[in-house]
Design an enzyme around this catalytic site. Structure first.
Site, mmCIF file in Angstrom:
data_model
loop_
_atom_site.group_PDB
_atom_site.id
_atom_site.type_symbol
_atom_site.label_atom_id
_atom_site.label_comp_id
_atom_site.label_asym_id
_atom_site.label_seq_id
_atom_site.Cartn_x
_atom_site.Cartn_y
_atom_site.Cartn_z
ATOM 1 N N ARG A 51 0.822 -1.215 0.000
ATOM 2 C CA ARG A 51 0.000 0.000 0.000
ATOM 3 C C ARG A 51 0.849 1.256 0.000
ATOM 4 O O ARG A 51 0.396 2.309 -0.436
ATOM 5 C CB ARG A 51 -0.917 -0.010 1.228
ATOM 6 N N LYS A 145 2.977 -19.065 5.381
ATOM 7 C CA LYS A 145 2.317 -19.414 6.625
ATOM 8 C C LYS A 145 2.055 -18.151 7.448
ATOM 9 O O LYS A 145 2.738 -17.156 7.207
ATOM 10 C CB LYS A 145 3.157 -20.406 7.420
ATOM 11 N N ASP A 174 6.706 -23.897 3.154
ATOM 12 C CA ASP A 174 7.254 -24.111 4.492
ATOM 13 C C ASP A 174 8.757 -24.045 4.283
ATOM 14 O O ASP A 174 9.356 -24.970 3.733
ATOM 15 C CB ASP A 174 6.865 -25.484 5.048
ATOM 16 N N HIS A 175 9.364 -22.933 4.681
ATOM 17 C CA HIS A 175 10.751 -22.720 4.247
ATOM 18 C C HIS A 175 11.713 -23.758 4.832
ATOM 19 O O HIS A 175 12.797 -23.945 4.321
ATOM 20 C CB HIS A 175 11.208 -21.276 4.504
ATOM 21 N N LYS A 179 15.526 -26.021 3.302
ATOM 22 C CA LYS A 179 16.864 -26.002 3.921
ATOM 23 C C LYS A 179 17.682 -27.171 3.375
ATOM 24 O O LYS A 179 17.159 -28.264 3.170
ATOM 25 C CB LYS A 179 16.741 -26.063 5.453
ATOM 26 N N HIS A 237 6.766 -26.344 10.586
ATOM 27 C CA HIS A 237 8.171 -26.682 10.358
ATOM 28 C C HIS A 237 8.572 -28.019 11.004
ATOM 29 O O HIS A 237 9.164 -28.888 10.352
ATOM 30 C CB HIS A 237 9.099 -25.601 10.914
ATOM 31 N N LYS A 336 11.799 -19.680 21.912
ATOM 32 C CA LYS A 336 12.468 -18.385 21.743
ATOM 33 C C LYS A 336 13.292 -18.139 22.998
ATOM 34 O O LYS A 336 12.968 -18.648 24.071
ATOM 35 C CB LYS A 336 11.436 -17.256 21.628
HETATM 36 C C1 BG6 Z 1 9.162 -18.663 11.047
HETATM 37 C C2 BG6 Z 1 8.545 -18.369 12.375
HETATM 38 O O1 BG6 Z 1 8.296 -19.443 10.265
HETATM 39 O O2 BG6 Z 1 10.388 -19.358 11.232
HETATM 40 C C3 BG6 Z 1 9.504 -17.550 13.238
HETATM 41 O O3 BG6 Z 1 7.336 -17.654 12.193
HETATM 42 C C4 BG6 Z 1 10.837 -18.238 13.331
HETATM 43 O O4 BG6 Z 1 8.950 -17.331 14.529
HETATM 44 C C5 BG6 Z 1 11.365 -18.618 11.953
HETATM 45 O O5 BG6 Z 1 11.738 -17.340 13.969
HETATM 46 C C6 BG6 Z 1 12.603 -19.472 12.057
HETATM 47 O O6 BG6 Z 1 13.161 -19.639 10.795
HETATM 48 P P1 BG6 Z 1 14.716 -19.927 10.621
HETATM 49 O O7 BG6 Z 1 14.884 -20.231 9.182
HETATM 50 O O8 BG6 Z 1 15.437 -18.704 11.087
HETATM 51 O O9 BG6 Z 1 14.993 -21.097 11.516
#
Ligand code: BG6
Length: 487
Positions: A51, A145, A174-175, A179, A237, A336
């Site tokens: 925006r 997500k 889902d990243h 990896k 994840h 965390k």
């Molecule tokens: C994200 C979460 O999907 O993955 C975050 O929402 C998290 O809370 C992050 O910090 C972690 O990703 P990576 O690749 O840094 O382990």
């Protein structure tokens, strides 16, 4: 000899949420790296949408600041020629005609619409993509997500998007699946004859998956307080890692062959609900403490709301009810403000059935396969050998080590690099199918309900520690310990 990366076809990639943190910190740098490797054709286009009232130059300036940090100034300028910006509001028609005209220049090329926005906007964006005729033949949509906060809301999102895009066009990212170590898990399990015969309850004692972060929730408190660690990390994840580790060998790497097997794992997870959640799960919330040598505030102080019951740490003892895994616990933990940023999968094999060694030789330890996802991706297989030299037969536990950076001398690509190009290639193997997301929520929802019904607050833990002591007790009750060989 290793093959060099192959260029993809020319494409247009549109990032909704183009000024957001994910776009600037992850998506655009990932595209830049693939560009510098020669995988992205020069006539491709990357269009940021948000925006904010910026023009192309203003957007490129923001991006330039991010990219020059680790880029080569000349290459950055070449890459920026691919990038443009449109200021649009997903909920209003203003500007969409102009955007449609921009896209219309070459309607046949691959189009990727990346929805890096709040899920509340997904339906409005898809609606307008439909209304302005932008979903042409080779279009794909990428959903970041969270896909919902429970099964019901996930279904709603999937139905809404599904009215405009087929499942085959929908890429739920889902990243973690991008990896390197996760892809290496496929290579290790199915490219070697060594492990598969041992990959079952007869030989594996238990599995641990730890995803530990030192960061707190910081600026994301608004999102995070409605999510919590189970929704933010475990439902997606960590369950995806568990699936890759536990699935039956797929017949090929074709998208459905892999995803069918993952789905079976998710559907075989033993239910955790009000009858057993207190024994099988531990929730925690960080208090003030330290992170990387600095004093840091607690979660509630960051939130400025002293009532939140949101968990910033979770440990779960999960089980998979099938022939391969019956009786093998999968201990999962994430949080965390833990002492280290480390993500690891540890497969602990059973002890030898009988020791022939004198106790003075030293303790016999179980073999362990440790797959480290971060910070330094590597795989270590811990074996027992004889301590070299005279002095009697003394046993030592040593890692057979493969540090990727050392072995291949290359920097590991970010997960988004692989995944973004897979979207362009139209290969959804490493993306979540709708039924997987649903099955993961079917497992997670009763846990969340059990926690809510219990009325109990999460257990406090000091920032910079490994979560509440109950998480240690969860595994120690079974005569096991969390893996801490992070050398
Ligand atoms: C994200 C979460 O999907 O993955 C975050 O929402 C998290 O809370 C992050 O910090 C972690 O990703 P990576 O690749 O840094 O382990």
């Amino acid at each position: 000899m290793t093959a060099s990366p192959q260029p993809v076809e020319t494409f247009d990639l549109v990032i909704f949420g183009g000024t957001g943190d994910l776009a600037l910190r992850k998506l655009l740098p990932a595209l830049y790296h693939r560009y510098t490797d020669g995988q992205i054709p020069d006539d491709s286009r990357i269009i940021g949408i948000a925006r904010e009232g910026l023009d192309d130059e203003g957007y490129r300036d923001n991006l330039r600041k991010v990219l020059v940090k680790d880029g080569n100034a000349g290459k950055v300028e070449d890459f920026l020629k691919l990038v443009s910006y449109r200021s649009l509001d997903a909920r209003k028609d203003d500007g969409w005609d102009d955007f449609a005209e921009l896209m219309g220049k070459d309607p046949n090329r691959i189009r990727v619409f990346y929805l890096s926005t709040s899920p509340d906007l997904f339906v409005d964006i898809c609606n307008r993509l439909g209304k302005y005729g932008l979903n042409k033949g080779q279009s794909r949509v990428v959903l970041e997500k969270p896909i919902g906060h429970d099964l019901k809301s996930a279904n709603q999102i999937n139905d809404d998007v599904g009215r405009f895009f087929d499942e085959s066009q929908t890429f739920r990212i889902d990243h973690y699946l991008g990896k390197e170590t996760v892809q290496n898990l496929l290579a290790l399990r199915f490219g070697n004859a060594l492990f598969e015969p041992l990959w079952n309850a007869e030989h594996i004692d238990h599995v641990q998956i730890t995803v530990a972060e030192t960061l707190g929730v910081g600026q994301r408190a608004g999102y995070y307080d409605h999510a919590g660690a189970l929704r933010d990390m475990v439902q997606n994840h960590i369950l995806q890692l568990l699936c890759m580790l536990a699935m039956e060998p797929p017949s090929s790497l074709s998208p459905d062959a892999v995803r069918d097997e993952k789905l079976k794992v998710l559907r075989s997870l033993k239910p955790i609900n009000e009858s057993n959640a207190a024994q099988l799960t531990v929730r925690g919330q960080y208090r003030a403490g330290s992170a990387e040598g600095q004093a840091v505030p607690g979660y509630l102080d960051e939130l400025k709301d002293h009532k939140s019951n949101t968990e910033t740490f979770v440990a779960v003892k999960a089980e998979i009810a099938n022939w391969r895994w019956a009786g093998v616990p999968f201990y999962l933990r994430t949080g965390k403000r833990l002492p280290d940023r480390v993500s690891e999968i540890t497969v602990v094999f059973k002890a030898v059935p009988h020791s022939i060694f004198d106790p003075s030789a030293g303790p016999l330890q179980q073999n362990r396969l440790v797959l480290r996802l971060q910070p330094d991706e590597d795989i270590k297989l811990w074996l027992t050998i004889k301590h070299p030299g005279p002095g009697g037969l003394r046993l030592r536990h040593v890692p057979l080590d493969m540090s990727f950076a050392e072995a291949f001398g290359v920097q590991q690509p970010d997960a988004y690099e692989r995944l973004l190009l897979d979207v362009v290639r139209g290969n959804p193997t490493l993306f979540m199918r709708r039924d997987e997301v649903e099955a993961a929520w079917r497992w997670a929802d009763p846990i969340l309900a059990a926690w809510a019904d219990s009325g109990e607050a999460p257990r406090p833990y000091t920032s910079g520690t490994w979560g509440p002591s109950a998480a240690v007790a969860l595994i120690e009750r079974d005569g096991r310990t969390w893996n801490e060989d992070s050398e």
